[in-house]
Design an enzyme around this catalytic site. Structure first.
Site, short mmCIF file in Angstrom:
data_model
loop_
_atom_site.label_atom_id
_atom_site.label_comp_id
_atom_site.label_asym_id
_atom_site.label_seq_id
_atom_site.Cartn_x
_atom_site.Cartn_y
_atom_site.Cartn_z
N LYS A 1 0.84 -1.21 0.00
CA LYS A 1 0.00 0.00 0.00
C LYS A 1 0.87 1.26 0.00
O LYS A 1 2.08 1.20 0.24
CB LYS A 1 -0.92 -0.05 1.23
CG LYS A 1 -1.93 -1.22 1.18
CD LYS A 1 -2.88 -1.17 2.38
CE LYS A 1 -3.88 -2.33 2.33
NZ LYS A 1 -4.86 -2.23 3.45
N TYR B 1 -12.33 -2.06 -3.65
CA TYR B 1 -12.85 -2.22 -2.28
C TYR B 1 -14.38 -2.14 -2.24
O TYR B 1 -14.95 -1.84 -1.18
CB TYR B 1 -12.23 -1.17 -1.36
CG TYR B 1 -10.83 -1.53 -0.88
CD1 TYR B 1 -10.60 -2.68 -0.14
CD2 TYR B 1 -9.74 -0.69 -1.14
CE1 TYR B 1 -9.33 -3.01 0.31
CE2 TYR B 1 -8.47 -1.02 -0.69
CZ TYR B 1 -8.28 -2.18 0.05
OH TYR B 1 -7.02 -2.50 0.51
N ASN C 1 -1.94 -0.02 7.03
CA ASN C 1 -1.39 -1.30 7.45
C ASN C 1 -0.55 -2.00 6.39
O ASN C 1 -0.42 -3.22 6.38
CB ASN C 1 -2.51 -2.20 8.01
CG ASN C 1 -3.58 -2.47 6.97
OD1 ASN C 1 -3.45 -2.07 5.82
ND2 ASN C 1 -4.63 -3.17 7.37
N HIS D 1 -1.96 -5.49 1.44
CA HIS D 1 -3.25 -6.15 1.20
C HIS D 1 -2.96 -7.57 0.73
O HIS D 1 -1.98 -7.80 0.02
CB HIS D 1 -4.03 -5.41 0.09
CG HIS D 1 -5.19 -6.23 -0.40
ND1 HIS D 1 -6.43 -6.18 0.21
CD2 HIS D 1 -5.29 -7.16 -1.39
CE1 HIS D 1 -7.24 -7.05 -0.41
NE2 HIS D 1 -6.56 -7.65 -1.38
N GLU E 1 -9.85 -10.36 -7.52
CA GLU E 1 -8.80 -9.34 -7.37
C GLU E 1 -7.66 -9.47 -8.39
O GLU E 1 -7.13 -8.46 -8.85
CB GLU E 1 -8.22 -9.41 -5.94
CG GLU E 1 -9.24 -8.98 -4.90
CD GLU E 1 -8.71 -9.09 -3.47
OE1 GLU E 1 -7.59 -9.58 -3.24
OE2 GLU E 1 -9.45 -8.65 -2.55
P1 ADP Z 1 -7.75 -6.90 5.52
O1 ADP Z 1 -6.95 -5.92 4.67
O2 ADP Z 1 -6.94 -7.41 6.67
O3 ADP Z 1 -8.39 -7.98 4.71
P2 ADP Z 1 -10.41 -5.69 5.68
O4 ADP Z 1 -10.70 -6.39 4.41
O5 ADP Z 1 -11.34 -5.87 6.82
O6 ADP Z 1 -8.93 -6.05 6.22
O7 ADP Z 1 -10.32 -4.12 5.42
C1 ADP Z 1 -9.71 -3.62 4.25
C2 ADP Z 1 -8.80 -2.48 4.63
O8 ADP Z 1 -9.58 -1.41 5.15
C3 ADP Z 1 -7.81 -2.77 5.76
O9 ADP Z 1 -6.64 -3.44 5.33
C4 ADP Z 1 -7.51 -1.39 6.27
O10 ADP Z 1 -6.60 -0.67 5.42
C5 ADP Z 1 -8.88 -0.72 6.18
N1 ADP Z 1 -9.66 -0.88 7.43
C6 ADP Z 1 -10.22 -2.01 7.93
N2 ADP Z 1 -10.86 -1.79 9.09
C7 ADP Z 1 -10.69 -0.47 9.35
C8 ADP Z 1 -11.12 0.40 10.40
N3 ADP Z 1 -11.85 -0.06 11.43
N4 ADP Z 1 -10.76 1.70 10.33
C9 ADP Z 1 -10.03 2.18 9.30
N5 ADP Z 1 -9.61 1.42 8.26
C10 ADP Z 1 -9.92 0.12 8.29
MG MG Z 2 -9.82 -7.85 3.21
#
Ligand code: ADP
Ligand code: MG
Length: 138
Positions: free
Chosen positions: A10, A50, A113, A116, A127
């Site tokens: 990212k 997304y 974070n 992805h 994807e």
């Molecule tokens: P992952 O990337 O671990 O699969 P998710 O699919 O739940 O997580 O969420 C997609 C992305 O959205 C996350 O990687 C993160 O960047 C963002 N995200 C998820 N939950 C939150 C939250 N509570 N607040 C802000 N950003 C979030």
């Molecule tokens: Mg996800």
């Protein structure tokens, strides 16, 4: 089973100069890089990617984050690559991520974070072709 998964470094990870280290981790864990490219996503590309999160309160903020700078897109392959990549990435919230995971090492928040990874075979089937055509996957 040999699987393919979509990985994204990212904008936070790219900007911080972690691209090489993250690629090295994937290679050392035995993944093969089937394709790789650096792109700056448009708003509509990030929104489409997304789409499943469109109703979530963090959606607009996530789209803005994912378009703030270039990302590195990769197709990784290997034995159980989808779950294996999720394991190496660590939990969505770096506070919950295990020691040694990419998010534990490099992520600053639940949103920013660093990486992805496709979360299921169904997600990977959406994807990978979202960003790569069949001739780009070697
Ligand atoms: P992952 O990337 O671990 O699969 P998710 O699919 O739940 O997580 O969420 C997609 C992305 O959205 C996350 O990687 C993160 O960047 C963002 N995200 C998820 N939950 C939150 C939250 N509570 N607040 C802000 N950003 C979030
Ligand atoms: Mg996800």
């Amino acid at each position: 089973m040999i699987e393919k998964t979509l990985s994204i470094i990212k904008p936070d990870g790219v900007k911080a100069g972690h691209t090489g280290k993250i690629i090295q981790i994937f290679e050392e864990k035995g993944f093969e890089i089937k394709s790789i490219k650096k792109v700056h996503l448009t708003k509509s590309q990030a929104e489409g990617f997304y789409y499943v999160h469109r109703e979530r309160p963090f959606f607009n903020s996530l789209v803005s984050f994912m378009t703030e700078g270039p990302v590195v897109l990769m197709v990784l392959s290997g034995e159980n690559a989808i779950a294996g990549n999720r394991e190496i990435m660590g939990a969505t919230n770096p506070k919950d991520a295990k020691e040694g995971t990419i998010r534990k090492m490099f992520a600053e928040s639940i949103e920013r974070n660093v990486v992805h990874g496709s979360d299921s075979p169904e997600s990977a089937r959406f994807e990978i072709p979202y960003f790569f055509n069949v001739f780009e996957i070697l």
